[in-house]
Scaffold this motif. Sequence first.
Motif, PDB file in Angstrom:
ATOM      1  N   SER A  41       0.838  -1.201   0.000  1.00  0.00           N
ATOM      2  CA  SER A  41       0.000   0.000   0.000  1.00  0.00           C
ATOM      3  C   SER A  41       0.872   1.249   0.000  1.00  0.00           C
ATOM      4  O   SER A  41       0.641   2.198  -0.747  1.00  0.00           O
ATOM      5  N   CYS A  42       1.905   1.221   0.848  1.00  0.00           N
ATOM      6  CA  CYS A  42       2.822   2.367   0.920  1.00  0.00           C
ATOM      7  C   CYS A  42       3.472   2.611  -0.438  1.00  0.00           C
ATOM      8  O   CYS A  42       3.574   3.761  -0.887  1.00  0.00           O
ATOM      9  N   THR A  88       3.078   5.945  -2.738  1.00  0.00           N
ATOM     10  CA  THR A  88       4.258   6.821  -2.937  1.00  0.00           C
ATOM     11  C   THR A  88       4.912   6.478  -4.274  1.00  0.00           C
ATOM     12  O   THR A  88       6.126   6.479  -4.381  1.00  0.00           O
ATOM     13  N   PRO A  93      10.259   6.143  -1.031  1.00  0.00           N
ATOM     14  CA  PRO A  93       9.762   4.946  -0.308  1.00  0.00           C
ATOM     15  C   PRO A  93       9.387   3.815  -1.273  1.00  0.00           C
ATOM     16  O   PRO A  93       9.696   2.645  -1.027  1.00  0.00           O
ATOM     17  N   ASP A  94       8.725   4.173  -2.373  1.00  0.00           N
ATOM     18  CA  ASP A  94       8.347   3.169  -3.380  1.00  0.00           C
ATOM     19  C   ASP A  94       9.595   2.483  -3.939  1.00  0.00           C
ATOM     20  O   ASP A  94       9.661   1.247  -4.032  1.00  0.00           O
TER      21      ASP A  94
END
Lengths: 576, 303
Positions: B116-117, B121, B126-127
Motif C-alpha cells: 500500500s505504501c 508513494t 519509499p516506493d
Amino acid sequence: MKKKLIAVLLVASMAASMVACGNKNSGSASKEAAAPAEATTVNTDTTTLKINLASEPDYLDPALNSSVDGATLACNSFVGLYTYDETDTPVPALADGEPEISEDGLHYTFKMIESKWSNGEEVTANDFVYSWNRAVAEETAADYAYMFAPIATNDDGTLKIEATDDYTLEVELNAPCAYFYDLLAFPAFMPVYQPEVEAANTDGTKPGAWCQDAGFTCNGAYTLTDWKHNESMTYTKNPNFYRADDVKIEKLEFMLSADDTAIYAAYNAGDLDFVDTHIPADEIETLKNSAEFNVVNTLGTYYVGFNVNSKIFDGLTKEQAVEMRQALSLLIDRQWIVDTVEPTEKTPADTFIPDGMNDGNGGTFEAEDAGYYDATATGANNIEEAVKLLEDCGYSFTENGDGTYAMSPALELTYLTNPSTKHEAVAALIQQDWGKVGISVKVETEDWNVFLEDRKAGKFDVAREGWIADFNDPINMLEMWVSYGGNNDMQFGKNPAKAAPDWTEYDELIQEIYTQTDYAKRAELMHKAEDMLMSTYAVVPVWFENNIYLQKSNVTGIIACKNMNKYFMYAEKTAE
Amino acid sequence: MAKYITKRILLAIVSIWIITMITFFAMNAIPGGPFNKEKATDPAVIKQLEERYNLDKPLGEQYVIYIKNLLHGDWGVSLKTGRPIWSDMINKFGVSAKLGVRAAIIAIIVGIILGSCAALTRNRLPDRLIIFFTTLGTAMPSFVLATLLLLVFCLWLGWFQVFSSSDPNYTLPVIALSVYPMAYITRLTKTSMLDALNQDYIRTARAKGVSKLKVIFVHGLRNALIPVITYVGPMVAYILVGSMVVENIFTIGGLGSTFVTSISNRDYPTIMAVTIFLAILMVFANLLTDVVYKLVDPRIKLD
C-alpha cells in the motif's frame, strides 16, 4: 540519477547474493567466524557435552540399527560383554575378565559381573540369550543378523547359547573365530530389556517400537531422556551403569543435523563441542592446522569397481580383460585424486584390505611395505605401460603430440556414481585420466536408491564403490566377493561372461577360511584371497578411508575407534 | 454458500482419491526400493519385511489394502524407521505450522502495508526502496537468506544460538520463511492497489468528498486484496507444511524435509501420507480462499 543509484544497488545486491550462494556451497559462512588454526569459542558448561553426529537416526534398537551414527548412540546407551578401551582394543565390559575357552576354540564360558538396567533390575545372562536370539530371529528382520553367523545354531534356528546361571553365559561357535571379541563389542550383541521389547511388540510386527521415544530402559552410560525428532536428543547419565563413577559428563546433547554449514556454524559459535564427519570440505585445508581437527584411520577403502560381465570386455579373453582393467587402474592418478578431492590426509590405496586392519593372528594384515603397486605413482607416469596393455587387447594408438593418445577402435564406457560433490569429482578426474589414452567415459549420476539397485544388479561398466568394515578382520572385506554374496557388485561368478574370471576357487577359499582353526594359516589364506581378488583388477582401490572430527580444546577423553564408533562416557570437559 | 461448500467438499474427496491413486502407482513405478542399502540386506530379511508391509502382494491389492486401512484411520508405519506415520506427521506438522503461521501472518500484514505504501508513494523514494528490497526478497533463494541470517545473527552478532536442545529459537526460521511471500504480497498489493486507485468508483468517492484514508483503505485496499487473497490461500498451505531448506539449516524438526527424504528413501506409506495431507490442506486453503472472496466482494458468485 536515482535510476542509476538503484541500478548500482541492485547490481551490488545481486553480487552479494552470488557471494552468499558461494558461501552455502563452500561453507565459508563459518569461515568468517573461525580464523584458521585458532581455538574456537568454547562452551563452559562442564556438565554437558554437545555433539553432532548426523541427522535423525532410523533406529535406536542396537539389534536393528545399521548406521554408523546409530551405532555410536547404541554404544553410549547400551553395553555388552565387551567394549573398546582408549587404545581401540576390545576389553571385557559386563564380562568378568577373559572367558574360559575350550581347547578346540569352540566353547566360550563368560562369567558376568553384577550390573543393572537403568530401571534398577539386574542384567543377567538370560538377557543376552534373549537379545541374541531376538537379533537373529526372522521376525526381527535385523540387517546385522548375519554378524551372529560364527555362533552355532540349533535345529530351530536359535543360537547355541545358554545361561547356566544368572551370571554365566556359554556360547558355542561353528569354528574358532579370530574376531569374536570385536563382535561382542558390536551393538547388535548388546542386551535389550525383554519386558519392554515384548510389551511394545505384541503382534510381532513392530520389533523396534520399544525405543522409538525417550524413556526406554537400557544398561549403558546414558539414558535417552528427551528426543525432539529431527532436532535434538538429550541423554542423561545412568546412575546404574556399571562404571557410573567414571562418567563425569552428566548430559549428552545431540544436534540432529546433516547440514555442514549449520553444524560448522554451531561449532564455531560454541554451541557444539564435538562434530563428527560433517565438516565443510573447503574448510578442511585450513582446519588441518588446528589442534581441534582430528583424523582417525578407519577400516575402509574407497575403490572403483568393474562389472566383470560388462560389454566392454566382449570379444576379449579372460587374460585380455584383466590387462584392460590393469591398464585402467594404472592410469588413475590416486595421489592427485586424494590431494584434490579428499584433503583429509587420506592415503592412496595400494591394497584392498586397508592399512591397520588386524590379521586375526595377533598382527596387522598388511605389512608396511605391502602393496600391489605404488599408489603414489599411478597416473600419467604409467601411460606407456597402459597403452601397451591395451594394445595387447587389440587397440591401437596414435600420439596426439601433447602426451595424449587417440585410440582405435573407440572404447566407450559408463562410470556410474550417485549425486555427491565428492563422488562426481572423483568420476571427473578418472574420466580425465582415462581420456589421456583416448577412452571416452560417460559419467552417469543416478539417484542414490536407483544407484544402489543398478550397482547390485550389475547394470554398469564401472562404478564408484566403498566399504567400511563392520569388524576388524579382513574376512569382512573378502567374504563380500563370494559369487552368491549380496555385496558382489562386480558380479564375480554371476552368470559369468566369457571374459569374466573363474570364481569357483575363490568361493571355496572363503569357505576354507571360515573353517580354518589355525589362525596363522587362516591369515595366509586371506592373503591368498586378496591376491586372487586384486589379480582380477576388477576391484581398483583408490584411497583408504579415514574419519575426521572436530573436538574443542577443553574436551578430553572421547574414544574414537577405527570402526567410527565414539564413546563419550569417559569424556571430561573443563571450563576453559 | 452452504450448498457451495458441500459441493466443494464432495469434489475435494474425489480429487483426493484421484491423487492417492496417481501417487500410489507413480511412486511404485519409480525404480529403487525401500530396503536398498549400501551393504546388502539378507534376502530373507527383505522377504520378511515385504511380507510385513504387504509389499509382496500385487500392486492393485496393495492399493486396496492401503485405502481400506486409511479409511479406518490407519496411516501405516514408515518403512524406514518403523514409526507410526500419523503421530509422526502430526508432531512434525505441529512444528512446521508453528513457524508457518507466524511467517504467514508477518508476510500478509507487512506485505499489505508495504504494498500500500509503495502504491501511495509511487515513483518516490519509499516506493523505490520497497521495490528494491522486495525484488531482492523474491530473487534471493531461501538457502542463501537462511545462511545469511545464521551468519549475521548467530555468528557476527551472537543474538541467537545456532543450536540449543532446551531452547530452540524460531525467530530466524520465521524470518527466512516469511521474506519471499512478504515480498511477493508487497508487489502484488502495489500493482492491485494502483489499479484499484485508478478506477472510476475511487474518483467518484474522492469527488464526493470521502476522506483520503477511507478512500484508500476501505474502497481501494478492499478491492486490491482480491488478487492477494488468490495468492495467500495456497501460500499459507505451502508455508504451513514447512520448507526443507529452512528446516535443515536451522535444525527444525518439521514436515518440510519429510516429503523429500521419503521419496529418496522410497518410503511409500510416508510419501502417500504426506501427499494426502498436503492435498487436504491445499483443498481446504482453496475453499477458504473462495469463501474469503465472497466476504471481501459480495458481488462474487460462488455457485
